[in-house]
Structures are given as structure tokens and as C-alpha cells.
Motif scaffolding. Structure first.
Motif, PDB file in Angstrom:
ATOM      1  N   ASP A   1     -35.276 -35.806 -14.604  1.00  0.00           N
ATOM      2  CA  ASP A   1     -35.701 -35.132 -15.837  1.00  0.00           C
ATOM      3  C   ASP A   1     -34.727 -34.013 -16.199  1.00  0.00           C
ATOM      4  OD1 ASP A   1     -37.872 -36.788 -16.171  1.00  0.00           O
ATOM      5  OD2 ASP A   1     -39.311 -35.409 -15.234  1.00  0.00           O
ATOM      6  N   ASP A   2     -34.284 -33.268 -15.184  1.00  0.00           N
ATOM      7  CA  ASP A   2     -33.304 -32.205 -15.424  1.00  0.00           C
ATOM      8  C   ASP A   2     -31.986 -32.797 -15.909  1.00  0.00           C
ATOM      9  OD1 ASP A   2     -35.090 -30.264 -14.729  1.00  0.00           O
ATOM     10  OD2 ASP A   2     -34.166 -29.755 -12.817  1.00  0.00           O
ATOM     11  N   PHE A   3     -31.542 -33.866 -15.272  1.00  0.00           N
ATOM     12  CA  PHE A   3     -30.311 -34.523 -15.705  1.00  0.00           C
ATOM     13  C   PHE A   3     -30.405 -34.906 -17.184  1.00  0.00           C
ATOM     14  CE2 PHE A   3     -28.982 -36.376 -11.292  1.00  0.00           C
ATOM     15  CZ  PHE A   3     -28.631 -35.105 -10.888  1.00  0.00           C
ATOM     16  N   ASN A   4     -31.554 -35.446 -17.561  1.00  0.00           N
ATOM     17  CA  ASN A   4     -31.743 -35.893 -18.938  1.00  0.00           C
ATOM     18  C   ASN A   4     -31.658 -34.721 -19.915  1.00  0.00           C
ATOM     19  OD1 ASN A   4     -32.447 -37.836 -20.996  1.00  0.00           O
ATOM     20  ND2 ASN A   4     -34.518 -36.995 -20.973  1.00  0.00           N
ATOM     21  N   SER A   5     -32.328 -33.629 -19.586  1.00  0.00           N
ATOM     22  CA  SER A   5     -32.337 -32.470 -20.488  1.00  0.00           C
ATOM     23  C   SER A   5     -30.979 -31.762 -20.518  1.00  0.00           C
ATOM     24  CB  SER A   5     -33.432 -31.476 -20.080  1.00  0.00           C
ATOM     25  OG  SER A   5     -33.149 -30.891 -18.814  1.00  0.00           O
ATOM     26  N   MET A   6     -30.202 -31.878 -19.426  1.00  0.00           N
ATOM     27  CA  MET A   6     -28.912 -31.205 -19.346  1.00  0.00           C
ATOM     28  C   MET A   6     -27.772 -32.035 -19.931  1.00  0.00           C
ATOM     29  SD  MET A   6     -29.318 -29.768 -15.455  1.00  0.00           S
ATOM     30  CE  MET A   6     -27.675 -29.054 -15.328  1.00  0.00           C
ATOM     31  N   GLY A   7     -28.045 -33.294 -20.248  1.00  0.00           N
ATOM     32  CA  GLY A   7     -26.998 -34.146 -20.794  1.00  0.00           C
ATOM     33  C   GLY A   7     -26.098 -34.786 -19.767  1.00  0.00           C
ATOM     34  N   VAL A   8     -26.574 -34.875 -18.517  1.00  0.00           N
ATOM     35  CA  VAL A   8     -25.792 -35.553 -17.477  1.00  0.00           C
ATOM     36  C   VAL A   8     -25.598 -37.011 -17.877  1.00  0.00           C
ATOM     37  CG1 VAL A   8     -25.811 -36.333 -15.074  1.00  0.00           C
ATOM     38  CG2 VAL A   8     -26.542 -34.012 -15.642  1.00  0.00           C
ATOM     39  N   ARG A   9     -24.388 -37.514 -17.736  1.00  0.00           N
ATOM     40  CA  ARG A   9     -24.069 -38.849 -18.233  1.00  0.00           C
ATOM     41  C   ARG A   9     -24.048 -39.936 -17.162  1.00  0.00           C
ATOM     42  NH1 ARG A   9     -19.358 -37.970 -22.844  1.00  0.00           N
ATOM     43  NH2 ARG A   9     -20.492 -36.412 -24.083  1.00  0.00           N
ATOM     44  N   ALA A  10     -23.890 -39.547 -15.899  1.00  0.00           N
ATOM     45  CA  ALA A  10     -23.757 -40.567 -14.865  1.00  0.00           C
ATOM     46  C   ALA A  10     -24.238 -40.044 -13.516  1.00  0.00           C
ATOM     47  CB  ALA A  10     -22.299 -41.022 -14.751  1.00  0.00           C
ATOM     48  N   VAL A  11     -24.809 -40.940 -12.721  1.00  0.00           N
ATOM     49  CA  VAL A  11     -25.302 -40.611 -11.384  1.00  0.00           C
ATOM     50  C   VAL A  11     -24.850 -41.697 -10.416  1.00  0.00           C
ATOM     51  CG1 VAL A  11     -27.316 -40.262  -9.921  1.00  0.00           C
ATOM     52  CG2 VAL A  11     -27.335 -39.404 -12.267  1.00  0.00           C
ATOM     53  N   THR A  12     -24.327 -41.278  -9.275  1.00  0.00           N
ATOM     54  CA  THR A  12     -24.017 -42.220  -8.198  1.00  0.00           C
ATOM     55  C   THR A  12     -24.981 -41.980  -7.047  1.00  0.00           C
ATOM     56  OG1 THR A  12     -21.662 -42.290  -8.754  1.00  0.00           O
ATOM     57  CG2 THR A  12     -22.283 -42.978  -6.533  1.00  0.00           C
ATOM     58  N   TYR A  13     -25.642 -43.031  -6.602  1.00  0.00           N
ATOM     59  CA  TYR A  13     -26.515 -42.950  -5.435  1.00  0.00           C
ATOM     60  C   TYR A  13     -25.721 -43.412  -4.219  1.00  0.00           C
ATOM     61  CZ  TYR A  13     -30.294 -42.323  -8.773  1.00  0.00           C
ATOM     62  OH  TYR A  13     -31.091 -41.820  -9.774  1.00  0.00           O
ATOM     63  N   SER A  14     -25.553 -42.497  -3.271  1.00  0.00           N
ATOM     64  CA  SER A  14     -24.771 -42.808  -2.074  1.00  0.00           C
ATOM     65  C   SER A  14     -25.204 -41.852  -0.979  1.00  0.00           C
ATOM     66  CB  SER A  14     -23.265 -42.652  -2.355  1.00  0.00           C
ATOM     67  OG  SER A  14     -22.942 -41.306  -2.625  1.00  0.00           O
ATOM     68  N   GLY A  15     -24.455 -41.813   0.103  1.00  0.00           N
ATOM     69  CA  GLY A  15     -24.789 -40.852   1.142  1.00  0.00           C
ATOM     70  C   GLY A  15     -24.391 -41.314   2.513  1.00  0.00           C
ATOM     71  N   GLY A  16     -24.645 -40.451   3.502  1.00  0.00           N
ATOM     72  CA  GLY A  16     -24.381 -40.814   4.880  1.00  0.00           C
ATOM     73  C   GLY A  16     -25.323 -41.892   5.377  1.00  0.00           C
ATOM     74  N   GLY A  17     -26.436 -42.073   4.670  1.00  0.00           N
ATOM     75  CA  GLY A  17     -27.376 -43.148   4.966  1.00  0.00           C
ATOM     76  C   GLY A  17     -27.279 -44.231   3.898  1.00  0.00           C
ATOM     77  N   GLU A  18     -28.231 -45.142   3.904  1.00  0.00           N
ATOM     78  CA  GLU A  18     -28.229 -46.248   2.942  1.00  0.00           C
ATOM     79  C   GLU A  18     -29.216 -45.946   1.825  1.00  0.00           C
ATOM     80  OE1 GLU A  18     -28.050 -49.195   0.556  1.00  0.00           O
ATOM     81  OE2 GLU A  18     -26.556 -48.946   2.141  1.00  0.00           O
ATOM     82  N   PRO A  19     -28.755 -45.717   0.588  1.00  0.00           N
ATOM     83  CA  PRO A  19     -29.658 -45.329  -0.500  1.00  0.00           C
ATOM     84  C   PRO A  19     -30.711 -46.377  -0.827  1.00  0.00           C
ATOM     85  CG  PRO A  19     -27.453 -45.825  -1.327  1.00  0.00           C
ATOM     86  CD  PRO A  19     -27.343 -45.753   0.157  1.00  0.00           C
ATOM     87  N   LEU A  20     -30.421 -47.648  -0.598  1.00  0.00           N
ATOM     88  CA  LEU A  20     -31.395 -48.689  -0.935  1.00  0.00           C
ATOM     89  C   LEU A  20     -32.550 -48.764   0.059  1.00  0.00           C
ATOM     90  CD1 LEU A  20     -29.121 -51.595  -2.235  1.00  0.00           C
ATOM     91  CD2 LEU A  20     -30.436 -49.910  -3.542  1.00  0.00           C
ATOM     92  N   MET A  21     -32.514 -47.932   1.109  1.00  0.00           N
ATOM     93  CA  MET A  21     -33.648 -47.880   2.037  1.00  0.00           C
ATOM     94  C   MET A  21     -34.766 -46.991   1.519  1.00  0.00           C
ATOM     95  SD  MET A  21     -31.970 -47.782   5.869  1.00  0.00           S
ATOM     96  CE  MET A  21     -33.601 -47.774   6.618  1.00  0.00           C
TER      97      MET A  21
END
Length: 292
Positions: free
Chosen positions: A16-36
């Protein structure tokens, strides 16, 4: 471990914050597996509903079913692989070699179902244990429908000394792989031991590009970039555990962090943004007057 999982309610709040701030892109990643993450499908779909470009870095084991259906609309999907066969998979991933074929099947299936404008690629981290057969690996990925493969050297203390014994072999393999390049497939590589980003020295005193690529960790902390993720000493911008991301980023904490960060002192590590910072700094230094 619940400490390694971003709470679902917080994740929705961040979007919701990203939307209101105008963030254009998000990458889901990390030291773990994001799809878990148990709510990853709903959260990825919510990202798309908000009109935010979605991307992910995944190990590929869960790239199927509802997860693959959501990601078929992503801007880009990259599968991280550092093995050639089931035996290397078992050794590097410390899990059953049966998972190798599952990942290969997932790659083929996702390549066939994704949207045409979803860039589907493979990340391959090169080290002494997997540096042979890179050209054959690239050919296999192309045949499965991947659109590109990126070869990068493993970062390790004593980086140049570690890679020099295999440098020529890797360069020969990459040269052989280059014949695979065509309108549907490309080879990308950062296997350059002299690349500025692998240096420990930063010739600038301000990080400009880092100001647009923060990382939100599963510990509900905001960090300056992915090279500083979970670095509480030099990478922490602020906590969103009891406040919103928008408040941390626009309320002064981020500005204060970057005003006081000196890359010459605090960034003695690999820096993925170094080349971009050099370009930006060169543009700043070249400023003369009001005429272009």
C-alpha cells in the motif's frame, strides 16, 4: 524459522505504501526462497493489481502451479542455478538429487506458459566446483526455453586469488557459449576479475544509486541495498516493525542515513551498484554552467 518470514499483514501494508509513493517495481528475493512464503501468490497478485512491475529471483523448486500462474505476468523471472547435474545439485544445495529434475521440468513448463514480455533468465554463479561445461549448460537452458543466462563469479574473500586459476577456463567456456546468441537467446556475463564492482575501493563519497534501491528484510528492517542487507552496522536505515515504510523512507531516516554514509569507508565489499554510481558521479562532476 518465523524470524525469517515477513508477516503477511506487514507485506500488504508495504505494498500500500509502495502504491501511494509511486514505486514502480519490486523484486522478491532474499537469502531464503521467496516462493516458500505461505501468502506469496496473493501478494504477487496484489503487486500486479497495483500496477507495480513484479520480478523475482527464485531457486525454481516451487516455480509451478499457482505460483507460476502469478509469475507468468511478471516483468522478469530469474532462476538461480549453480549446478550442472543431479550430483552437483545434491552437493551444492545439500538436498536430494531428485530435486534437480523437478527444477528442470519447472523451467520448461514456465518458459512455455509465461507472457511473451516476461523476461525469463537463469543466474549461474561460477566457482571452482562448477566452472567446467558452462557452454553445454547454456545450450541446455536455451533448449528449455530460457531467454538468457547470466554468468557471475562467486564473491569470496581473496576474490582475485580464488578465481585466477580458473579464469582462462571460464573465459574459454563463455567464448564457446557466445555462439548460442541469437534473436531469442543471449549470454550475459560479469565474469571480469577487474570489474569495478568487485573492488573494495569506492572513488566517491556519496552513494547516489543506492537511494532508489532499498531492501526490506524479513526482519522488518530497511537496508540501503542488497549488498548491505542484514548488515546492522553499516546498512541499516530503519525499522518498520512499529511504523510504516513510507514514514521511514520519507520521514528523514533515509535522508540522514545517506547524508552520513561514506562509501569510501563503509562499502569495503562487493557493490552491485558501483558502475552506476561511477556514471552518476561523472555526470555530477562534469557540470559546468546552465548550458548543456
Amino acid at each position: 524459522n518465523s524470524k525469517d518470514v515477513l508477516p503477511t499483514s506487514k507485506w500488504y501494508e508495504i505494498l500500500d505504501d509502495f502504491n501511494s509513493m509511486g514505486v514502480r517495481a519490486v523484486t522478491y528475493s532474499g537469502g531464503g526462497e521467496p516462493l516458500m512464503h505461505s501468502a506469496c501468490v496473493d501478494l504477487m497478485n496484489r503487486t500486479l493489481e497495483l500496477g507495480i512491475d513484479l520480478s523475482i529471483i527464485t531457486n525454481g523448486q516451487l516455480l509451478s502451479g499457482d505460483r507460476a500462474m502469478a509469475l507468468r505476468h511478471a516483468k522478469w523471472v530469474r532462476v538461480s542455478i549453480d549446478y550442472h547435474d543431479p550430483e552437483q545439485f545434491e552437493q551444492n544445495r545439500r538436498t536430494s538429487k531428485l530435486g534437480f529434475n523437478q527444477i528442470m521440468d519447472n523451467i520448461r513448463a514456465f518458459a512455455a506458459m509465461k507472457d511473451p514480455d516476461c523476461d525469463f533468465g537463469i543466474n549461474f554463479i561460477v566457482h571452482k566446483g562448477n566452472c567446467a561445461g558452462l557452454a553445454v549448460f547454456a545450450a541446455n537452458m536455451k533448449s528449455m526455453g530460457a531467454e538468457n543466462v547470466r554468468f557471475s563469479p562467486m564473491w569470496i574473500k581473496g576474490f582475485r586469488e580464488y578465481h585466477m586459476p580458473i579464469q582462462q577456463q571460464v573465459e574459454d567456456e563463455l567464448a564457446k557459449a557466445s555462439v548460442l546468441i541469437d534473436d531469442t537467446f543471449h549470454i550475459n556475463t560479469t565474469y571480469n576479475l577487474d570489474f569495478c564492482g568487485f573492488s573494495l575501493d569506492r572513488p566517491y563519497t556519496r552513494c547516489h544509486f543506492g537511494q532508489v534501491v532499498p531492501v526490506i528484510g524479513a526482519d522488518q528492517n530497511v537496508y540501503a541495498c542488497h549488498n548491505k542487507a542484514y548488515d546492522l552496522a553499516t546498512g541499516l536505515i530503519g525499522s518498520i516493525k512499529n511504523k510504516r515504510f513510507e514514514d521511514v523512507w520519507l520521514g528523514g531516516e533515509a535522508k540522514s542515513y545517506f547524508d552520513h554514509l561514506n562509501p569510501c569507508v563503509s562499502c569495503k565489499h562487493q557493490c552491485a551498484n558501483d558502475a552506476k554510481n561511477l556514471i552518476i558521479q561523472k555526470m555530477i562532476d562534469s557540470y559546468g554552467d546552465n548550458f548543456v
